[in-house]
Enzyme design. Structure first.
Site, PDB file in Angstrom:
ATOM      1  N   CYS A  18       0.720  -1.160   0.149  1.00 54.02           N
ATOM      2  CA  CYS A  18      -0.162   0.007   0.096  1.00 54.02           C
ATOM      3  C   CYS A  18       0.812   1.316   0.140  1.00 54.02           C
ATOM      4  O   CYS A  18       1.932   1.114   0.343  1.00 54.02           O
ATOM      5  CB  CYS A  18      -0.893   0.119   1.070  1.00 54.02           C
ATOM      6  SG  CYS A  18      -1.944  -1.273   1.373  1.00 54.02           S
ATOM      7  N   CYS A 258      12.415  -2.541   5.983  1.00 54.87           N
ATOM      8  CA  CYS A 258      12.621  -3.491   4.960  1.00 54.87           C
ATOM      9  C   CYS A 258      13.482  -3.311   3.719  1.00 54.87           C
ATOM     10  O   CYS A 258      13.435  -2.100   2.985  1.00 54.87           O
ATOM     11  CB  CYS A 258      11.281  -3.376   4.229  1.00 54.87           C
ATOM     12  SG  CYS A 258      10.924  -4.397   2.816  1.00 54.87           S
ATOM     13  N   SER A 305      12.727  -2.399 -12.624  1.00 50.75           N
ATOM     14  CA  SER A 305      13.782  -2.211 -11.558  1.00 50.75           C
ATOM     15  C   SER A 305      15.108  -2.823 -11.963  1.00 50.75           C
ATOM     16  O   SER A 305      16.175  -2.540 -11.084  1.00 50.75           O
ATOM     17  CB  SER A 305      13.441  -2.904 -10.338  1.00 50.75           C
ATOM     18  OG  SER A 305      12.495  -4.036 -10.544  1.00 50.75           O
ATOM     19  N   ASP A 367      17.830  -9.009 -13.167  1.00 54.38           N
ATOM     20  CA  ASP A 367      16.584  -8.871 -12.623  1.00 54.38           C
ATOM     21  C   ASP A 367      16.618  -8.826 -11.180  1.00 54.38           C
ATOM     22  O   ASP A 367      17.521  -8.816 -10.523  1.00 54.38           O
ATOM     23  CB  ASP A 367      15.685 -10.025 -13.008  1.00 54.38           C
ATOM     24  CG  ASP A 367      14.232  -9.952 -13.109  1.00 54.38           C
ATOM     25  OD1 ASP A 367      13.763  -8.900 -12.614  1.00 54.38           O
ATOM     26  OD2 ASP A 367      13.583 -10.702 -13.617  1.00 54.38           O
ATOM     27  N   ASP A 368      15.383  -8.223 -10.610  1.00 52.01           N
ATOM     28  CA  ASP A 368      15.462  -7.885  -9.027  1.00 52.01           C
ATOM     29  C   ASP A 368      15.056  -9.076  -8.241  1.00 52.01           C
ATOM     30  O   ASP A 368      15.895  -9.167  -7.209  1.00 52.01           O
ATOM     31  CB  ASP A 368      14.349  -6.804  -8.709  1.00 52.01           C
ATOM     32  CG  ASP A 368      13.274  -7.033  -9.334  1.00 52.01           C
ATOM     33  OD1 ASP A 368      12.450  -8.172  -8.737  1.00 52.01           O
ATOM     34  OD2 ASP A 368      12.588  -6.497 -10.289  1.00 52.01           O
ATOM     35  N   CYS A 456      15.182  -5.363   7.939  1.00 51.03           N
ATOM     36  CA  CYS A 456      14.559  -6.764   7.990  1.00 51.03           C
ATOM     37  C   CYS A 456      15.007  -7.525   6.672  1.00 51.03           C
ATOM     38  O   CYS A 456      15.021  -6.894   5.465  1.00 51.03           O
ATOM     39  CB  CYS A 456      13.132  -6.491   7.927  1.00 51.03           C
ATOM     40  SG  CYS A 456      12.158  -8.196   7.478  1.00 51.03           S
TER      41      CYS A 456
HETATM   42  S1  SF4 Z   1      10.408  -9.992   4.638  1.00 50.61           S
HETATM   43 FE1  SF4 Z   1      11.181  -8.121   5.487  1.00 50.61          FE
HETATM   44  S2  SF4 Z   1      12.708  -7.882   3.848  1.00 50.61           S
HETATM   45 FE2  SF4 Z   1      11.312  -9.203   3.024  1.00 50.61          FE
HETATM   46  S3  SF4 Z   1       9.743  -8.239   1.869  1.00 50.61           S
HETATM   47 FE3  SF4 Z   1       9.169  -8.662   3.991  1.00 50.61          FE
HETATM   48  S4  SF4 Z   1       9.410  -6.574   5.267  1.00 50.61           S
HETATM   49 FE4  SF4 Z   1      10.872  -6.632   3.486  1.00 50.61          FE
END
Ligand code: SF4
Length: 492
Positions: A18, A258, A305, A367-368, A456
């Protein structure tokens, strides 16, 4: 990422969850600004869009299924008058498929006062909170975790008569990933989970005209707001006639931003937590060229990307970069069913090779990520059909072997190719001449300017920064082999 998005077919990719956007700006057309902000963030969610506006007395909202430009026009924006606004563009994770009820912002009543909440992320413990609230007679219109958060904030606020207390108490209870914006009739709030998993930044309009909050800085740029800073993990920031006021809502946890935002989710022109996304992608390609060189004639990037890291790979390796894959930008999410024959064409609906560039060439293709591998397999075949003599796949994320529970739609572990095959098995199955992924250390080294210093990376490592309750994880952490073992045990 190379992907086919056909109706009724699960996309072979990690899907964004989102976008959220908020404005506090008396005297400005906040609905229009929010509409533009959401358009800049449209890549984060295309299933529904909504805007809620406060005018000091009440909240008015409009939302529907579709892209921002499909949901809003001059008339609908003109009806949203006020000075504080929140907006949302949704990709469904919690709450299932697209539905009007699940579209955000969610509106809740606290006594006679309305609030509007927009959420990016996924909460992992809402079943218990929902049951608790239902026991107190609270009614829900959707199955989304975001509505649970809105109702939880409303409940506490009703008893304490302070919205800030309601938000703080809800933050103490809610677990998972959340970057939220909330509008009361006269104030804007922005708050983020204690680990800061999903991004959220603050901008200021010129000449003290007001404040803007956005999932990414590209949302600030489009309305002319200047980046101030990111909302800190666990922080609540309020904007009203007294200006901006920040406080720590809950103690910050271990930073866990993330890292996939830099690989794929965020727009390349955004800066997240001090790190340019474009530069991060160039770095990934450069580091991948060092870690996994290839003998080839050309470097290609899979749009969009894959292009910046392909430029980085080319620069580092000395192999020329070429535009060899063209993306059809207007085949996206569609409600028009392709024919079966078109379905078999797979990714050619979205990506088409340039034969004049590719024919007779040995390619390094950047590629990503690889999720299930079906799309990579089709991509390699498509390039061979266009005359490539060799295809060396290079991936700028490590192997995705674990599902995400923090706002990104991923397959269960048994569907993830990296959880079920070795590298050489994957290479053989996909049909590439060689296959390599960037290392986790290489990926981390690609984002040197990030301020939070903690990521993460659970989809690569299975090391989840926020505990996943067993009821939520269910069978999604089992590989194919695990399933076979369970089945074998059951049959003995
Ligand atoms: S597990 Fe963690 S690093 Fe992987 S997409 Fe989800 S938030 Fe992002």
């Amino acid at each position: 990422m190379s992907t086919s998005v056909l109706p009724g077919e699960r996309p072979d990719r990690l899907e964004e969850a989102c976008a959220v956007f908020g404005v506090y700006a008396p005297g400005e057309d906040v609905a229009r600004m929010t509409c533009f902000g959401l358009q800049a963030l449209q890549h984060r969610g295309q299933e529904s869009a909504g805007i809620a506006v406060g005018d000091g007395e009440t909240i008015m909202a409009a939302k529907d299924l579709g892209l921002v430009t499909q949901v809003f026009d001059e008339a609908s924006l003109a009806a949203l008058e006020g000075f504080v606004a929140v907006g949302h563009a949704r990709y469904s994770t919690s709450g299932g498929a697209a539905s009007w009820e699940a579209a955000q912002p969610h509106i809740s009543a606290i006594d006679d006062v309305l609030i509007a909440l927009a959420h990016n992320g996924t909460l992992v413990n809402t079943d218990r909170i929902r049951a608790l609230l239902e026991g107190r007679g609270v009614q829900f219109r959707s199955s989304t975790d975001s509505e649970v958060a809105a109702k939880a904030i409303g409940e506490v606020t009703q008893t304490t008569h302070h919205l800030r207390n309601g938000i703080r108490r809800a933050m103490e209870e809610l677990s998972g990933a959340y970057a939220m914006v909330l509008a009361s009739p006269s104030s804007l709030y922005a708050f983020r989970d204690p680990n800061g998993i999903r991004p959220l930044c603050i901008g200021e309009l010129p000449d003290g005209r007001g404040w803007v909050v956005s999932s990414e800085t590209c949302g600030l740029d489009i309305v002319g707001a200047e980046y101030v800073r990111d909302v800190a993990p666990g922080e609540i920031v309020r904007f009203n006639e007294e200006g901006m006021h920040a406080e720590q809502g809950v103690p910050a946890g271990k930073p866990a931003a993330c890292i996939f935002e830099y690989v794929y989710f965020a727009r390349p022109d955004s800066v997240i937590d001090g790190q340019s996304v474009y530069q991060a992608r160039r770095n990934m390609g450069r580091i991948l060229a060092q870690e996994a060189p290839a003998e080839a004639d050309l470097v290609l990037g899979v749009p969009d990307s894959g292009v910046p890291p392909a430029l980085g790979y080319a620069h580092e390796s000395g192999i020329p970069y070429a535009d060899g894959i063209v993306k059809n930008r207007y085949v996206g999410r569609t409600f028009i069913e392709p024919t079966q024959a078109m379905r078999q064409l797979g990714i050619r609906l979205k990506l088409n090779p340039l034969r004049s560039v590719i024919e007779g060439q040995r390619l390094v293709v950047i590629d990503d990520s690889i999720v299930r591998g079906n799309t990579s397999k089709k991509l390699v075949q498509m390039l061979r059909d266009a005359g490539a003599t060799e295809v060396h796949l290079r991936i700028v994320s490590p192997e995705v072997g674990w599902p995400c529970f923090y706002g990104i739609d991923t397959d269960t572990r048994d569907q993830l190719i990296a959880a079920n095959m070795t590298l050489s098995e994957m290479n053989e199955w996909i049909g590439s001449d060689s296959l390599a992924f960037i290392s986790l250390e290489g990926l981390r080294a690609s984002v040197p300017d990030v301020r939070c210093r903690g990521f993460c990376d659970a989809c690569f490592t299975g090391d989840y920064p926020v505990e996943i309750p067993a009821a939520v994880a269910k069978k999604s952490l089992l590989t194919k082999k695990d399933f076979e073992d369970v089945y074998a045990e059951g049959s003995q």
